[in-house]
Design a protein around this motif. Structure first.
Motif, PDB file in Angstrom:
ATOM      1  N   TYR A 210      53.313   1.237  27.498  1.00  0.00           N
ATOM      2  CA  TYR A 210      53.835   1.576  26.300  1.00  0.00           C
ATOM      3  C   TYR A 210      55.251   1.207  25.931  1.00  0.00           C
ATOM      4  CZ  TYR A 210      56.427   4.359  22.779  1.00  0.00           C
ATOM      5  OH  TYR A 210      56.947   5.007  21.718  1.00  0.00           O
TER       6      TYR A 210
ATOM      7  N   ASP B 220      49.148  -2.782  34.683  1.00  0.00           N
ATOM      8  CA  ASP B 220      48.404  -1.907  33.806  1.00  0.00           C
ATOM      9  C   ASP B 220      49.281  -2.162  32.539  1.00  0.00           C
ATOM     10  OD1 ASP B 220      47.811   0.684  35.976  1.00  0.00           O
ATOM     11  OD2 ASP B 220      46.700  -1.087  35.410  1.00  0.00           O
TER      12      ASP B 220
ATOM     13  N   ARG C 151      51.217   7.977  24.064  1.00  0.00           N
ATOM     14  CA  ARG C 151      49.764   8.098  24.975  1.00  0.00           C
ATOM     15  C   ARG C 151      48.957   6.868  24.207  1.00  0.00           C
ATOM     16  NH1 ARG C 151      51.321  13.500  24.358  1.00  0.00           N
ATOM     17  NH2 ARG C 151      49.940  13.507  22.581  1.00  0.00           N
ATOM     18  N   GLN C 152      48.445   6.164  25.093  1.00  0.00           N
ATOM     19  CA  GLN C 152      47.413   5.306  24.760  1.00  0.00           C
ATOM     20  C   GLN C 152      45.942   5.804  24.247  1.00  0.00           C
ATOM     21  OE1 GLN C 152      47.100   1.694  27.288  1.00  0.00           O
ATOM     22  NE2 GLN C 152      48.612   2.141  28.507  1.00  0.00           N
ATOM     23  N   SER C 153      45.795   6.986  24.922  1.00  0.00           N
ATOM     24  CA  SER C 153      44.492   7.643  24.531  1.00  0.00           C
ATOM     25  C   SER C 153      44.775   8.417  22.958  1.00  0.00           C
ATOM     26  CB  SER C 153      44.340   8.750  25.471  1.00  0.00           C
ATOM     27  OG  SER C 153      45.428   9.580  25.642  1.00  0.00           O
ATOM     28  N   ASP C 154      45.995   8.339  22.638  1.00  0.00           N
ATOM     29  CA  ASP C 154      45.993   8.831  21.076  1.00  0.00           C
ATOM     30  C   ASP C 154      45.760   7.913  20.034  1.00  0.00           C
ATOM     31  OD1 ASP C 154      48.971  11.087  21.827  1.00  0.00           O
ATOM     32  OD2 ASP C 154      46.725  11.492  21.867  1.00  0.00           O
ATOM     33  N   TYR C 155      45.522   6.431  20.498  1.00  0.00           N
ATOM     34  CA  TYR C 155      45.513   5.201  19.477  1.00  0.00           C
ATOM     35  C   TYR C 155      44.155   5.459  19.262  1.00  0.00           C
ATOM     36  CZ  TYR C 155      50.418   5.076  19.575  1.00  0.00           C
ATOM     37  OH  TYR C 155      51.810   5.060  19.295  1.00  0.00           O
ATOM     38  N   ASP C 156      43.674   5.149  17.993  1.00  0.00           N
ATOM     39  CA  ASP C 156      42.384   4.962  17.482  1.00  0.00           C
ATOM     40  C   ASP C 156      41.826   3.403  17.322  1.00  0.00           C
ATOM     41  OD1 ASP C 156      43.783   7.546  15.677  1.00  0.00           O
ATOM     42  OD2 ASP C 156      41.938   8.002  16.588  1.00  0.00           O
TER      43      ASP C 156
ATOM     44  N   ASP D 187      47.485   4.985  15.420  1.00  0.00           N
ATOM     45  CA  ASP D 187      47.323   6.363  15.490  1.00  0.00           C
ATOM     46  C   ASP D 187      47.093   7.090  14.253  1.00  0.00           C
ATOM     47  OD1 ASP D 187      49.079   8.817  17.471  1.00  0.00           O
ATOM     48  OD2 ASP D 187      47.156   8.902  16.555  1.00  0.00           O
TER      49      ASP D 187
ATOM     50  N   SER E 225      53.505   8.579  19.233  1.00  0.00           N
ATOM     51  CA  SER E 225      53.135   8.817  20.713  1.00  0.00           C
ATOM     52  C   SER E 225      53.200   7.664  21.310  1.00  0.00           C
ATOM     53  CB  SER E 225      51.431   9.300  20.500  1.00  0.00           C
ATOM     54  OG  SER E 225      50.984   9.623  21.557  1.00  0.00           O
TER      55      SER E 225
ATOM     56  N   TRP F   2      42.917  -0.617  18.132  1.00  0.00           N
ATOM     57  CA  TRP F   2      43.819  -1.583  18.783  1.00  0.00           C
ATOM     58  C   TRP F   2      43.649  -2.915  18.368  1.00  0.00           C
ATOM     59  CZ3 TRP F   2      47.051  -0.328  23.038  1.00  0.00           C
ATOM     60  CH2 TRP F   2      46.927   1.012  23.421  1.00  0.00           C
TER      61      TRP F   2
END
Length: 128
Positions: A46, A43, A111-116, A98, A109, A118
């Motif tokens: 970070y 996977d 957390r991958q979900s925080d990043y807008d 982010d 952060s 990529w």
């Protein structure tokens, strides 16, 4: 928005590399930036993040001491310096942006979900 990562390649164990990620289409100084990596069959994980003002950094325990994140807001670029490369560092390295509030100058952060946004990634292969 584009995040263009570069600097990867085939290196030997013990070598150093500097990855760069150039951002366009966004107000770079309004974003905390992060680096992540995905090794073959694993996977995405970070690695490090840096606040929008560059004053705060945060590293995954697994890379502390060998990885250094930095940024140049004038050049819209975030860097990842890697020293003493190991075969287990072999991975595709991704940068991410982010968006943070204007008051969150020191925010980072993991957390991958925080990043807008990529980037497309740059491959680093370390031979033993």
């Amino acid at each position: 928005v584009q995040l263009q990562a570069s600097g990867g390649g085939l290196v030997q164990a013990g070598d150093s590399l500097r990855l760069a990620c150039v951002a366009s289409g966004l107000t770079f100084s309004g974003y905390a930036m992060g680096w992540f990596r995905q090794a073959p069959g694993k996977d995405r994980e970070y690695i490090a993040a840096i606040s929008k003002n560059g004053a705060n950094t945060y590293y995954a325990d697994s890379v502390k001491g060998r990885f250094t994140i930095s940024r140049d807001n004038a050049e819209n670029t975030v860097y990842l310096q890697i020293t003493s490369l190991r075969p287990e560092d072999t991975a595709v390295y991704y940068c991410a942006a982010d968006r943070v509030y204007s008051s969150q100058r020191m925010y980072v952060s993991s957390r991958q979900s925080d990043y807008d946004y990529w980037g497309q990634g740059t491959l680093v292969t370390v031979s033993s």
